[in-house]
Design an enzyme around this catalytic site. Structure first.
Site, mmCIF file in Angstrom:
data_model
loop_
_atom_site.group_PDB
_atom_site.id
_atom_site.type_symbol
_atom_site.label_atom_id
_atom_site.label_comp_id
_atom_site.label_asym_id
_atom_site.label_seq_id
_atom_site.Cartn_x
_atom_site.Cartn_y
_atom_site.Cartn_z
ATOM 1 N N ASP A 1 50.063 40.256 58.400
ATOM 2 C CA ASP A 1 50.092 38.927 57.704
ATOM 3 C C ASP A 1 50.581 39.255 56.204
ATOM 4 O OD1 ASP A 1 50.127 37.640 59.935
ATOM 5 O OD2 ASP A 1 48.469 36.727 59.799
ATOM 6 N N TYR B 1 42.539 32.679 54.082
ATOM 7 C CA TYR B 1 41.077 32.804 53.395
ATOM 8 C C TYR B 1 40.468 31.510 53.411
ATOM 9 C CZ TYR B 1 38.416 33.886 49.211
ATOM 10 O OH TYR B 1 37.388 33.883 48.071
ATOM 11 N N SER B 2 41.228 30.732 53.576
ATOM 12 C CA SER B 2 40.593 29.191 53.541
ATOM 13 C C SER B 2 39.829 29.119 54.922
ATOM 14 C CB SER B 2 41.663 28.008 53.484
ATOM 15 O OG SER B 2 41.092 26.567 53.931
ATOM 16 N N ASN C 1 50.778 31.047 51.478
ATOM 17 C CA ASN C 1 49.316 30.982 51.837
ATOM 18 C C ASN C 1 48.518 30.192 50.889
ATOM 19 O OD1 ASN C 1 49.477 32.076 54.513
ATOM 20 N ND2 ASN C 1 47.928 33.603 54.100
ATOM 21 N N ASP D 1 31.866 29.756 43.586
ATOM 22 C CA ASP D 1 32.316 31.048 43.252
ATOM 23 C C ASP D 1 33.931 30.989 43.001
ATOM 24 O OD1 ASP D 1 29.837 32.056 43.585
ATOM 25 O OD2 ASP D 1 30.223 33.357 45.245
#
Length: 296
Positions: free
Chosen positions: A74, A190-191, A147, A177
């Protein structure tokens, strides 16, 4: 027909499949246009047709290129966004990586892939992008991502406070963070690893997901993608990280940031057999239980 080939590189185990792809393109009289660094690395190991060409910049992908094939995972496919930009060149991802939500075509389907390009028997998925506006120039000519956009603390510095607004109205201050604004496509990236929800690709939305929030009542939220989301950042450190997909900039807290939906979209191609539900079941192993035996 001219088809661009992009990859970050290869391992020896990929060579047989890469050669198969080149042979299939030659069989169908399709001219490959190979990413220059990949071409130099590949040249000693495979047989390339005499008419093979190369590209190294977005400007090299002119009107003759009908498709772009991404060879990798990806992350490799995400790289192609900086080359195709708003040229509306459809992208097909062959998964030489691991999970592969975006690069959904297996190496065993290379023959079908080439046949689908010739016969136009593929399905086009239009994917929205997130666009970044900033008070200083950031990310050159590619201030957008497929993304996600993120704000993140730098290195081992203390958490940051991210004051977040929707169309100028205060939403929340995230003590965390970092913060992710993901497209529907990025909701499985990532989410998702930070506890965000999975969103169908055609949902007109953004997902705002905090990274390691310091308030237990803070949760991811889905907002319509016609919102402009803006930020003010505070922290003990004067610098923090700003990313679009895998590209990163280091900026200070004086920089003003806002994201919105990009004016154009990206076309991802898939074979007729695949769809988003199939991808979820396959990649996340949903329904893999002996009690579900016999269910489709």
């Amino acid at each position: 027909m001219h088809v661009a080939l992009y990859s970050r590189g290869f391992v020896r185990e990929d060579l047989e499949d890469i050669q198969l792809l080149l042979d299939e393109l030659k069989r169908q009289e399709i001219t490959p246009v190979v990413y220059e660094p990949f071409y130099r690395e590949l040249r000693p190991h495979v047989q390339l047709s005499a008419d093979a060409d190369t590209f190294s910049r977005a400007e090299d992908l002119d009107g003759r290129i009908e498709f772009l094939i991404s060879l990798g995972g990806d992350g490799t496919l995400l790289d192609t966004v900086s080359f195709i930009r708003d040229k509306n060149i459809p992208v097909m991802g062959v998964n030489f990586g691991r999970l592969g939500f975006l690069a959904g075509i297996g190496r065993e389907e290379i023959h079908q892939l080439v046949d689908a390009l010739v016969s136009r028997s593929y399905v086009v998925d239009r994917r929205s992008l997130v666009h970044l506006d900033a008070s200083i120039p950031l990310f050159g000519d590619v201030p957008y991502a497929l993304n996600e956009f993120t704000i993140h603390k730098k290195d081992t510095s203390a958490m940051v406070k991210i004051h977040t607004y929707l169309n100028g109205e205060f939403l929340n201050t995230y003590w965390a963070d970092g913060l992710i604004v993901a497209t529907p496509t990025g909701s499985t990236g990532y989410s998702l690893s930070c506890g965000g929800p999975i969103v169908f690709p055609d949902a007109a939305s953004f997902v705002i997901t905090p990274v390691s929030p310091h308030n237990l009542n803070v949760r991811p939220i889905i907002v319509p993608d016609d919102n402009v989301i803006s930020f003010e950042v505070e922290g003990r450190s004067d610098q923090f990280l700003c990313t679009l997909d895998s590209r990163m900039e280091v900026i200070d807290n004086r920089v003003q940031l806002a994201v919105k939906k990009e004016d154009f979209s990206v076309s991802l191609l898939r074979l007729n057999e695949g769809n988003f539900l199939h991808t979820l079941r396959n990649k996340l192993l949903w329904g893999i239980d002996t009690r579900n035996a016999g269910r489709k």
